[in-house]
Design a protein around this motif. Structure first.
Motif, PDB file in Angstrom:
ATOM      1  N   VAL A 292     -22.383  -8.610  -9.820  1.00  0.00           N
ATOM      2  CA  VAL A 292     -21.989  -8.719  -8.414  1.00  0.00           C
ATOM      3  C   VAL A 292     -23.226  -8.716  -7.518  1.00  0.00           C
ATOM      4  O   VAL A 292     -23.329  -9.473  -6.543  1.00  0.00           O
ATOM      5  CB  VAL A 292     -21.057  -7.552  -8.019  1.00  0.00           C
ATOM      6  N   TYR A 293     -24.175  -7.844  -7.881  1.00  0.00           N
ATOM      7  CA  TYR A 293     -25.382  -7.637  -7.085  1.00  0.00           C
ATOM      8  C   TYR A 293     -26.194  -8.938  -6.985  1.00  0.00           C
ATOM      9  O   TYR A 293     -26.575  -9.378  -5.883  1.00  0.00           O
ATOM     10  CB  TYR A 293     -26.194  -6.533  -7.757  1.00  0.00           C
ATOM     11  N   GLY A 294     -26.438  -9.551  -8.120  1.00  0.00           N
ATOM     12  CA  GLY A 294     -27.256 -10.768  -8.142  1.00  0.00           C
ATOM     13  C   GLY A 294     -26.709 -11.860  -7.234  1.00  0.00           C
ATOM     14  O   GLY A 294     -27.407 -12.328  -6.327  1.00  0.00           O
ATOM     15  N   PRO A 295     -25.469 -12.260  -7.436  1.00  0.00           N
ATOM     16  CA  PRO A 295     -24.906 -13.281  -6.547  1.00  0.00           C
ATOM     17  C   PRO A 295     -24.906 -12.872  -5.082  1.00  0.00           C
ATOM     18  O   PRO A 295     -25.089 -13.718  -4.202  1.00  0.00           O
ATOM     19  CB  PRO A 295     -23.476 -13.434  -7.073  1.00  0.00           C
TER      20      PRO A 295
ATOM     21  N   GLU B 195     -24.001 -18.814  -4.484  1.00  0.00           N
ATOM     22  CA  GLU B 195     -24.994 -18.819  -5.540  1.00  0.00           C
ATOM     23  C   GLU B 195     -24.489 -17.993  -6.713  1.00  0.00           C
ATOM     24  O   GLU B 195     -23.988 -16.902  -6.537  1.00  0.00           O
ATOM     25  CB  GLU B 195     -26.285 -18.180  -5.026  1.00  0.00           C
ATOM     26  N   ALA B 196     -24.695 -18.489  -7.907  1.00  0.00           N
ATOM     27  CA  ALA B 196     -24.294 -17.723  -9.086  1.00  0.00           C
ATOM     28  C   ALA B 196     -25.326 -16.646  -9.394  1.00  0.00           C
ATOM     29  O   ALA B 196     -25.011 -15.482  -9.495  1.00  0.00           O
ATOM     30  CB  ALA B 196     -24.131 -18.644 -10.275  1.00  0.00           C
TER      31      ALA B 196
ATOM     32  N   ILE C 110     -27.179 -11.101  -3.606  1.00  0.00           N
ATOM     33  CA  ILE C 110     -28.541 -11.382  -3.132  1.00  0.00           C
ATOM     34  C   ILE C 110     -28.700 -12.877  -2.879  1.00  0.00           C
ATOM     35  O   ILE C 110     -29.301 -13.299  -1.884  1.00  0.00           O
ATOM     36  CB  ILE C 110     -29.591 -10.896  -4.158  1.00  0.00           C
ATOM     37  N   GLY C 111     -28.136 -13.676  -3.769  1.00  0.00           N
ATOM     38  CA  GLY C 111     -28.175 -15.123  -3.567  1.00  0.00           C
ATOM     39  C   GLY C 111     -27.557 -15.522  -2.239  1.00  0.00           C
ATOM     40  O   GLY C 111     -28.115 -16.327  -1.490  1.00  0.00           O
TER      41      GLY C 111
ATOM     42  N   PRO D 218     -29.495 -15.480  -8.344  1.00  0.00           N
ATOM     43  CA  PRO D 218     -30.620 -15.772  -7.446  1.00  0.00           C
ATOM     44  C   PRO D 218     -31.867 -16.151  -8.242  1.00  0.00           C
ATOM     45  O   PRO D 218     -32.063 -15.672  -9.356  1.00  0.00           O
ATOM     46  CB  PRO D 218     -30.826 -14.452  -6.718  1.00  0.00           C
TER      47      PRO D 218
ATOM     48  N   LEU E  88     -26.177   1.231  -4.095  1.00  0.00           N
ATOM     49  CA  LEU E  88     -27.258   0.474  -4.706  1.00  0.00           C
ATOM     50  C   LEU E  88     -28.369   1.344  -5.281  1.00  0.00           C
ATOM     51  O   LEU E  88     -29.047   0.940  -6.220  1.00  0.00           O
ATOM     52  CB  LEU E  88     -27.850  -0.510  -3.693  1.00  0.00           C
TER      53      LEU E  88
ATOM     54  N   TRP F 117     -24.963  -5.838 -11.886  1.00  0.00           N
ATOM     55  CA  TRP F 117     -25.796  -6.998 -11.600  1.00  0.00           C
ATOM     56  C   TRP F 117     -24.973  -8.276 -11.437  1.00  0.00           C
ATOM     57  O   TRP F 117     -25.348  -9.178 -10.701  1.00  0.00           O
ATOM     58  CB  TRP F 117     -26.861  -7.190 -12.686  1.00  0.00           C
TER      59      TRP F 117
ATOM     60  N   VAL G 279     -25.003  -7.038   1.135  1.00  0.00           N
ATOM     61  CA  VAL G 279     -25.048  -6.880  -0.316  1.00  0.00           C
ATOM     62  C   VAL G 279     -24.334  -5.593  -0.739  1.00  0.00           C
ATOM     63  O   VAL G 279     -23.533  -5.587  -1.671  1.00  0.00           O
ATOM     64  CB  VAL G 279     -26.508  -6.894  -0.819  1.00  0.00           C
TER      65      VAL G 279
ATOM     66  N   VAL H 149     -36.338 -15.532  -4.867  1.00  0.00           N
ATOM     67  CA  VAL H 149     -35.374 -14.869  -3.982  1.00  0.00           C
ATOM     68  C   VAL H 149     -35.272 -13.386  -4.323  1.00  0.00           C
ATOM     69  O   VAL H 149     -35.260 -12.532  -3.437  1.00  0.00           O
ATOM     70  CB  VAL H 149     -33.997 -15.562  -4.078  1.00  0.00           C
TER      71      VAL H 149
ATOM     72  N   ARG I  45     -23.076  -4.527 -15.484  1.00  0.00           N
ATOM     73  CA  ARG I  45     -21.890  -4.971 -14.747  1.00  0.00           C
ATOM     74  C   ARG I  45     -22.171  -5.061 -13.250  1.00  0.00           C
ATOM     75  O   ARG I  45     -21.682  -5.953 -12.560  1.00  0.00           O
ATOM     76  CB  ARG I  45     -20.719  -4.015 -15.003  1.00  0.00           C
TER      77      ARG I  45
END
Lengths: 167, 167
Positions: free
Chosen positions: A134-137, B23-24, A139-140, B26, A60, A132, A48, B30, A130
């Motif tokens: 990148v961060y969110g996906p 994933e777009a 984590i996915g 999470p 992070l 998030w 991540v 998750v 901004r």
DNA sequence: CAAGATTGAATGGTCAATCTTC
DNA sequence: GAAGATTGACCATTCAATCTTG
């Protein structure tokens, strides 16, 4: 030779007092959980963070600080430290850097003249949003793509016990 | 102002190509697992490392390196790197320090003239054993005292998936 | 004297070369 | 030219003071 390592004769333990009711040696399952915890966190966090930094963003921890400040209004270093498990001196310099980048603003604390207050700036809010994206996906990718919903919930439940009180 | 942060206009992503089937965003479960993973590892690792260092021992990575070398005979930095998830330059300097402390010995690699070999010394074996007498019980405190055997096994199983391939 | 916070000096980690051998 | 490994220069963390206010 040797250097940062205690001498063979004196392992620096005041006394082998056997005081606490602590576990003497961990079971196999417990050691397995420990090893996996270290490995999984390293793998997931590494992936991540690489994704976030590859997009040109800061570490992070910046995200964590920004999120806490966005949710909790201006906070004292003391409180941030407790929520994020930072060392005090470490946080002090992190806030310096974030302030230098214009992402937080430091002001003296009104009711306690020792303390200071850190608040997120508008630029800080934009940066967090901004990041998030990148961060969110990421984590996915690192977690969601490897566990189904039930497993993720169960994992969260078990991990929660590790930051809680002993049985 | 700003400094290590990409400009608002150009987030540095080559193009929003939507390429990967990643994933777009999470799910809640998750994200919960991610947050708990970070928190639990921080809490457990922090407690264990504090215990080990309070007894006068070096950082836990030293233990990991010593254990790998004790199990696997002399190893090339390349192999240690893969097993322990270290960056190459990082490992290079860690081995320097451990060699300076007399815990490992570095020799040139016989069949590949580029490589080097790291082997544990007798002092290294003793250090690892002495560290375990603090390390093991600390793991018992941090993990064993918070989960029963079944929970520990289930946690290990779930964490294992996180270092594995995607579903 | 304890709590909150910061700072100097030393250590450790990180990025981008670099050097050698395959 | 790529893999294995190291190094120089820079950034971040750490420990042990330190300073200030409660």
């Amino acid at each position: 030779m040797s250097d940062a390592v205690p001498s063979e004769a004196a392992p620096s333990e005041p006394a082998p007092s056997e005081a606490a009711p602590s576990e003497a040696a961990p079971s196999e399952a417990v050691v397995a959980a420990w090893v996996r915890l270290s490995r999984a966190q390293g793998a997931a966090f590494g992936a991540v963070e690489r994704a976030v930094r590859a997009a040109g963003f800061p570490r992070l921890e910046w995200y964590d600080v920004l999120l806490e400040l966005e949710r909790g209004g201006p906070l004292r270093p003391r409180d941030l430290q407790a929520r994020l498990l930072f060392a005090q001196y470490n946080l002090s310099r992190l806030l310096d850097r974030m302030a230098a980048a214009g992402m937080v603003e430091r002001t003296p604390c009104p009711d306690d003249q020792r303390g200071s207050l850190a608040a997120i700036t508008p630029a800080g809010r934009r940066l967090r949003r901004r990041m998030w994206r990148v961060y969110g996906p990421a984590i996915g990718e690192a977690v969601g793509a490897r566990l189904d919903e039930g497993e993720a919930a169960e994992l969260a439940r078990l991990l929660d016990k590790l930051s809680g009180p002993a049985r």
